[in-house]
Design an enzyme around this catalytic site. Structure first.
Site, PDB file in Angstrom:
ATOM      1  NE  ARG A 116       0.909 -44.040-111.916  1.00 14.40           N
ATOM      2  CZ  ARG A 116       1.714 -43.662-110.548  1.00 14.40           C
ATOM      3  NH1 ARG A 116       2.839 -44.217-110.519  1.00 14.40           N
ATOM      4  NH2 ARG A 116       0.769 -43.385-109.622  1.00 14.40           N
ATOM      5  CD  GLU A 131       6.353 -52.053-107.514  1.00 16.47           C
ATOM      6  OE1 GLU A 131       6.485 -50.686-107.677  1.00 16.47           O
ATOM      7  OE2 GLU A 131       5.703 -52.892-108.395  1.00 16.47           O
ATOM      8  CE  LYS A 183      -1.221 -46.147-108.215  1.00 14.12           C
ATOM      9  NZ  LYS A 183      -0.502 -46.791-107.122  1.00 14.12           N
ATOM     10  CE1 TYR A 192      -3.871 -49.209-107.706  1.00  8.71           C
ATOM     11  CE2 TYR A 192      -4.063 -47.490-106.303  1.00  8.71           C
ATOM     12  CZ  TYR A 192      -3.469 -48.503-106.559  1.00  8.71           C
ATOM     13  OH  TYR A 192      -2.443 -49.245-106.048  1.00  8.71           O
ATOM     14  CG  LEU A 239       3.155 -47.936-110.313  1.00 14.32           C
ATOM     15  CD1 LEU A 239       2.219 -48.304-111.336  1.00 14.32           C
ATOM     16  CD2 LEU A 239       2.531 -47.343-109.110  1.00 14.32           C
TER      17      LEU A 239
HETATM   18  N1  PDD Z   1       1.012 -47.040-104.329  1.00 12.74           N
HETATM   19  N2  PDD Z   1       4.821 -49.410-106.569  1.00 12.74           N
HETATM   20  C1  PDD Z   1       3.441 -49.863-105.838  1.00 12.74           C
HETATM   21  C2  PDD Z   1       3.200 -51.274-106.174  1.00 12.74           C
HETATM   22  C3  PDD Z   1       2.668 -48.854-105.538  1.00 12.74           C
HETATM   23  O1  PDD Z   1       1.455 -49.419-105.169  1.00 12.74           O
HETATM   24  C4  PDD Z   1       3.230 -47.658-105.431  1.00 12.74           C
HETATM   25  C5  PDD Z   1       2.046 -46.474-104.795  1.00 12.74           C
HETATM   26  C6  PDD Z   1       4.499 -47.043-106.001  1.00 12.74           C
HETATM   27  C7  PDD Z   1       4.745 -45.675-105.761  1.00 12.74           C
HETATM   28  O2  PDD Z   1       3.936 -44.916-106.790  1.00 12.74           O
HETATM   29  P1  PDD Z   1       3.752 -43.340-106.425  1.00 12.74           P
HETATM   30  O3  PDD Z   1       5.199 -42.601-106.350  1.00 12.74           O
HETATM   31  O4  PDD Z   1       3.230 -43.036-108.050  1.00 12.74           O
HETATM   32  O5  PDD Z   1       2.665 -43.216-105.523  1.00 12.74           O
HETATM   33  C8  PDD Z   1       5.025 -48.078-106.163  1.00 12.74           C
HETATM   34  C9  PDD Z   1      -0.368 -46.168-103.849  1.00 12.74           C
HETATM   35  C10 PDD Z   1       0.296 -44.967-103.062  1.00 12.74           C
HETATM   36  C11 PDD Z   1      -1.422 -46.828-103.251  1.00 12.74           C
HETATM   37  O6  PDD Z   1      -1.547 -48.007-103.614  1.00 12.74           O
HETATM   38  O7  PDD Z   1      -1.965 -46.485-102.260  1.00 12.74           O
END
Ligand code: PDD
Length: 279
Positions: free
Chosen positions: A51, A181, A149, A32, A205
Site C-alpha cells: 500500500r 469510514e 494514505k 505513511y 482508505l
Molecule cells: N489509520 N481509514 C483511515 C482514514 C485510517 O486512518 C486508517 C488507519 C484506516 C484503517 O487502515 P488499516 O486497517 O490499514 O490500519 C482506515 C492508522 C492506524 C493511523 O492513522 O494511525
C-alpha cells in the site's frame, strides 16, 4: 532509550531532526503507514509495504534509496525498542527543498522516517464485556483521494478533537447519507448475519485490517458484502465495528444518541473474529 530511523541512520528520539524546509512540514507532502508489531514480529507487513508503494506511485514521490531494506530496518528498530508489541509509524515525504515551491524540484530526495511506540492491547481483548465505542457522525469533510494514505490529516484531526471534547471515542464520516469510514478506521455492520462494509473507492482508505477481516469472514464461510452502507441502516444494525491496525476490531455501542442493541460478546461476530484474528 527510544530509537528512530532517519534516511540511513538509527538515531535516538532526542537526536532526530528534520528540516522545516522538508516538504512534509511545508505542504504535508508525504505518505505513511502504521504497522502493528506483535511479539516483535510485523503483522501483515507485505500488505502495508504494497500500500505504501501504491501511495508513492499515486503522489509521484520517489522511493527512498533504502526501499528494499525497509523490512530489515523495521525488524532492527523493533529489536532496539522496549516493547514486545509496538506500533511502527513509517513516513516518506517528498524531501527537503531549497525554497518553498508548490512545484516540487525533481532532484529532491525523499525523507524516510520510522519510529515506534508501545502498541497497547486492544481493551476488548482484555475484557470483551466493557462498553462498546460511542461515536459521532460527521459529514465527511475530506478530499477526493482518501485512498491515498497521505499525512495531510487535518480534517481527521479536527473531527477527532471535536468528538473527544464531546466525550466520544471516535468519528464515523458520512457522505450524503452514505457511510464512508471512521476518522482513522474502517466501518463494518451486521444485518441478519450478513456483514456489510463500504466498497473500496477514492472515498475510503483500503484498510489492511478491513481486508484481513474480510478474509477471516470468507475462511469461516460467513457472507460479507462490500456495498454502500446507509447511515439510516447503521442505526438498525445488529453489530457495528471499527477496524484498524492499532484498534484491530472494536464494537460500537452508541452512534450519536442512538444505542445499538448489542448482544453479549459470546454471541457476537466481532468477538468471534477477534478470537481468531491471528489464524
Ligand atoms: N489509520 N481509514 C483511515 C482514514 C485510517 O486512518 C486508517 C488507519 C484506516 C484503517 O487502515 P488499516 O486497517 O490499514 O490500519 C482506515 C492508522 C492506524 C493511523 O492513522 O494511525
Amino acid at each position: 532509550m527510544n530509537w528512530t530511523y532517519l534516511n540511513k541512520d538509527f538515531i535516538t528520539r532526542e537526536e532526530v531532526k528534520i528540516s522545516p524546509f522538508d516538504r512534509g512540514f511545508l505542504f504535508g507532502d508525504g505518505v505513511y503507514e502504521v504497522i502493528p508489531i506483535y511479539e516483535r514480529k510485523a503483522f501483515l507487513l507485505e500488505e502495508h509495504i504494497a500500500r505504501l508503494g501504491r501511495s508513492l506511485v499515486l503522489t509521484g514521490i520517489k522511493r527512498p534509496k533504502k526501499w528494499n531494506k525497509i523490512p530489515e530496518i523495521i525488524d532492527n528498530l523493533v529489536e532496539r525498542n522496549l516493547f514486545d508489541n509496538q506500533s511502527v509509524y513509517l513516513q516518506i515525504t517528498r524531501g527537503e527543498d531549497s525554497v518553498r515551491n508548490h512545484i516540487p524540484d525533481p532532484k529532491v530526495e525523499p525523507t524516510l522516517f520510522i519510529t515506534s511506540s508501545e502498541l497497547k492491547v486492544n481493551p476488548y481483548r482484555l475484557n470483551p464485556e466493557i462498553k462498546g465505542l460511542a461515536v459521532k457522525i460527521l459529514e465527511d469533510p475530506r478530499w477526493d483521494r482518501c485512498d491515498i494514505k497521505a499525512v495531510t490529516l487535518l480534517s481527521n484531526v479536527i473531527a477527532m478533537r471535536e468528538a473527544n471534547i464531546e466525550g466520544k471515542d471516535g468519528v464515523i464520516f458520512c457522505n450524503k447519507g452514505k457511510i464512508t469510514e471512521g476518522a482513522s478506521s474502517n466501518v463494518f455492520a451486521v444485518f441478519d448475519n450478513l456483514v456489510v462494509t463500504s466498497p473500496e473507492s477514492n472515498q475510503i482508505l483500503s484498510g489492511i485490517t478491513r481486508k484481513h477481516v474480510l478474509s477471516l469472514l470468507s475462511a469461516k464461510g460467513i457472507k460479507a458484502l462490500e456495498k454502500d452502507l446507509n447511515l439510516v441502516d447503521l442505526y438498525k444494525a445488529e453489530e457495528v465495528w471499527m477496524t484498524s491496525s492499532t484498534q484491530e476490531i472494536q464494537p460500537v455501542r452508541k452512534i450519536d444518541e442512538i444505542i445499538i442493541k448489542t448482544k453479549s460478546p459470546k454471541d457476537s461476530l466481532w468477538f468471534e473474529l477477534l478470537t481468531s484474528y491471528f489464524y
